[in-house]
Design a protein around this motif. Structure first.
Motif, PDB file in Angstrom:
ATOM      1  N   UNK A  82       0.704  -1.150  -0.421  1.00  0.00           N
ATOM      2  CA  UNK A  82      -0.049  -0.325  -0.130  1.00  0.00           C
ATOM      3  C   UNK A  82       1.097   1.234   0.267  1.00  0.00           C
ATOM      4  N   UNK A  83       0.413   2.138  -1.250  1.00  0.00           N
ATOM      5  CA  UNK A  83       0.986   2.850  -1.097  1.00  0.00           C
ATOM      6  C   UNK A  83       0.964   4.349   0.075  1.00  0.00           C
ATOM      7  N   UNK A  84       0.561   3.975   0.858  1.00  0.00           N
ATOM      8  CA  UNK A  84      -0.023   4.342   2.182  1.00  0.00           C
ATOM      9  C   UNK A  84       1.138   4.712   3.417  1.00  0.00           C
ATOM     10  N   UNK A  85       2.087   3.560   2.795  1.00  0.00           N
ATOM     11  CA  UNK A  85       3.138   3.274   4.092  1.00  0.00           C
ATOM     12  C   UNK A  85       4.700   4.373   3.065  1.00  0.00           C
ATOM     13  N   UNK A  86       4.083   4.371   2.361  1.00  0.00           N
ATOM     14  CA  UNK A  86       5.516   4.453   1.705  1.00  0.00           C
ATOM     15  C   UNK A  86       6.058   6.428   1.609  1.00  0.00           C
ATOM     16  N   UNK A  87       6.787   7.450   0.885  1.00  0.00           N
ATOM     17  CA  UNK A  87       7.000   8.212   1.274  1.00  0.00           C
ATOM     18  C   UNK A  87       7.893   8.828   0.595  1.00  0.00           C
ATOM     19  N   UNK A  88       7.672   9.610  -0.282  1.00  0.00           N
ATOM     20  CA  UNK A  88       9.012  10.755  -1.088  1.00  0.00           C
ATOM     21  C   UNK A  88      10.760  10.773  -0.303  1.00  0.00           C
ATOM     22  N   UNK A  89      12.024  10.271  -0.389  1.00  0.00           N
ATOM     23  CA  UNK A  89      12.737  10.401  -0.456  1.00  0.00           C
ATOM     24  C   UNK A  89      13.870  10.601  -0.795  1.00  0.00           C
ATOM     25  N   UNK A  90      15.376  11.478  -0.689  1.00  0.00           N
ATOM     26  CA  UNK A  90      16.167  11.584  -1.102  1.00  0.00           C
ATOM     27  C   UNK A  90      16.739  10.385  -1.475  1.00  0.00           C
ATOM     28  N   UNK A  91      18.155  10.288  -2.525  1.00  0.00           N
ATOM     29  CA  UNK A  91      18.794   9.253  -2.738  1.00  0.00           C
ATOM     30  C   UNK A  91      19.625   9.324  -2.512  1.00  0.00           C
ATOM     31  N   UNK A  92      20.290   8.675  -1.058  1.00  0.00           N
ATOM     32  CA  UNK A  92      21.841   8.933  -1.297  1.00  0.00           C
ATOM     33  C   UNK A  92      22.762   8.230  -1.710  1.00  0.00           C
ATOM     34  N   UNK A  93      22.441   7.601  -2.773  1.00  0.00           N
ATOM     35  CA  UNK A  93      23.744   7.476  -3.248  1.00  0.00           C
ATOM     36  C   UNK A  93      23.186   7.653  -4.135  1.00  0.00           C
ATOM     37  N   UNK A  94      22.827   9.243  -4.523  1.00  0.00           N
ATOM     38  CA  UNK A  94      23.385   9.821  -5.264  1.00  0.00           C
ATOM     39  C   UNK A  94      24.313  11.004  -5.201  1.00  0.00           C
ATOM     40  N   UNK A  95      25.113  12.472  -5.324  1.00  0.00           N
ATOM     41  CA  UNK A  95      25.158  12.247  -5.049  1.00  0.00           C
ATOM     42  C   UNK A  95      24.985  13.940  -3.913  1.00  0.00           C
TER      43      UNK A  95
END
Length: 306
Positions: free
Chosen positions: A120-133
């Motif tokens: 369920x997408x209600x458990x998801x949140x947008x986040x920065x990608x730490x693998x990108x500089x």
């Protein structure tokens, strides 16, 4: 670790893509020339032997103390400024474009199992990608108040089979600024359609990405012009493409390719109106699909708008 170097040189002239509206595009690109370093300096830099740098040539990391076998290989003593940025997630693979702070393409494999489940997408949140500089990544602040949606490239609903897989689609590296009307209507319909194809095909491979197409300005010249968002200057695509590769159980393959403008699109327009020849996407994006498909199958049927 082994690295690949991809070298390309291409020219595109007079591309016309019809996707609900008529788009005229002319792009040209040529390879740059490397300047020679003053004689004698390169001879003193120890490097490893490297084959000629062709497409997909293998390059091994520099090892101190190794001896140069040619002057041209000395330039890699301190590495290259960038190599192809391929990232693998739970259920998709992406090539990240650090200049535009977005993916160049994202590819997924869908089937009847991946599009069903309890995630369920209600458990998801947008986040920065730490693998990108940090210089090259986007942040949630870039989108705040911009008027654009954080549009998924690999759609969240394509990965209901696993909560982790769905959560991975919320990395901002899998997101591009998308017109809200497009994202929530016509583009959403195209994503739903791709999922529905899993009922009729064994596997559905979906490759999605942004396009930055030129247009003619009042002075009569062609320009590539797009908005950027936030302090990180996240590029707003002019269009989006979706290439769908359909596998049948006996091995036959069908190919359908779509382009939609990044603007409000009437969701009542049939999706067939956005079908374009795959060559138009290949030319505009700098990507190649058909050669890779033909290597894997002897039967390919391309479907385009009539």
């Amino acid at each position: 670790m082994m690295h690949r170097v991809f070298c390309s040189r291409w020219v595109l002239s007079g591309l016309s893509v019809t996707a609900g509206i008529c788009i005229g595009a002319t792009l040209t690109a040529t390879g740059d020339r490397l300047n020679r370093t003053r004689g004698g300096l390169l001879d003193r830099i120890p490097v490893i032997p490297v084959p000629s740098v062709d497409a997909a040539a293998e390059i091994s990391p520099y090892q101190p103390g190794q001896v140069a076998v040619s002057r041209s290989t000395a330039v890699m003593k301190y590495g290259f400024p960038s190599l192809s940025s391929i990232k693998s997630r739970e259920s998709y693979v992406t090539s990240y474009d650090p200049r535009n702070r977005s993916a160049a393409w994202v590819i997924e494999q869908l089937n009847a199992e991946t599009v069903t489940g309890t995630s369920d997408r209600k458990f998801c949140d947008f986040k920065e990608d730490d693998s990108v500089h940090v210089y090259h990544r986007s942040s949630k602040a870039d989108y705040k108040g911009s008027g654009f949606d954080r549009g998924h490239l690999a759609a969240a609903a394509n990965h209901k089979w696993s909560q982790k897989a769905m959560d991975d689609t919320f990395y901002l590296s899998n997101v591009s600024p998308q017109n809200p009307h497009l994202n929530q209507n016509a583009w959403n319909n195209l994503e739903k359609y791709c999922r529905s194809l899993t009922k009729h095909y064994q596997n559905v491979f979906v490759c999605t990405g942004p396009l930055y197409l030129p247009r003619q300005e009042p002075d009569g010249k062609m320009y590539v012009k797009y908005q950027v968002l936030g302090k990180n200057h996240v590029a707003v695509p002019t269009h989006f493409f979706k290439v769908v590769i359909l596998e049948k159980p006996r091995g036959d393959v069908e190919l359908r390719s779509y382009v939609m403008p990044n603007m409000p699109v009437d969701e009542k327009i049939p999706l067939e109106r956005f079908l374009v020849p795959i060559e138009s996407i290949e030319r505009a994006s700098g990507l190649l699909f058909v050669p890779n498909i033909m290597k894997r199958t002897s039967s390919l049927k391309a479907i385009t708008a009539g």
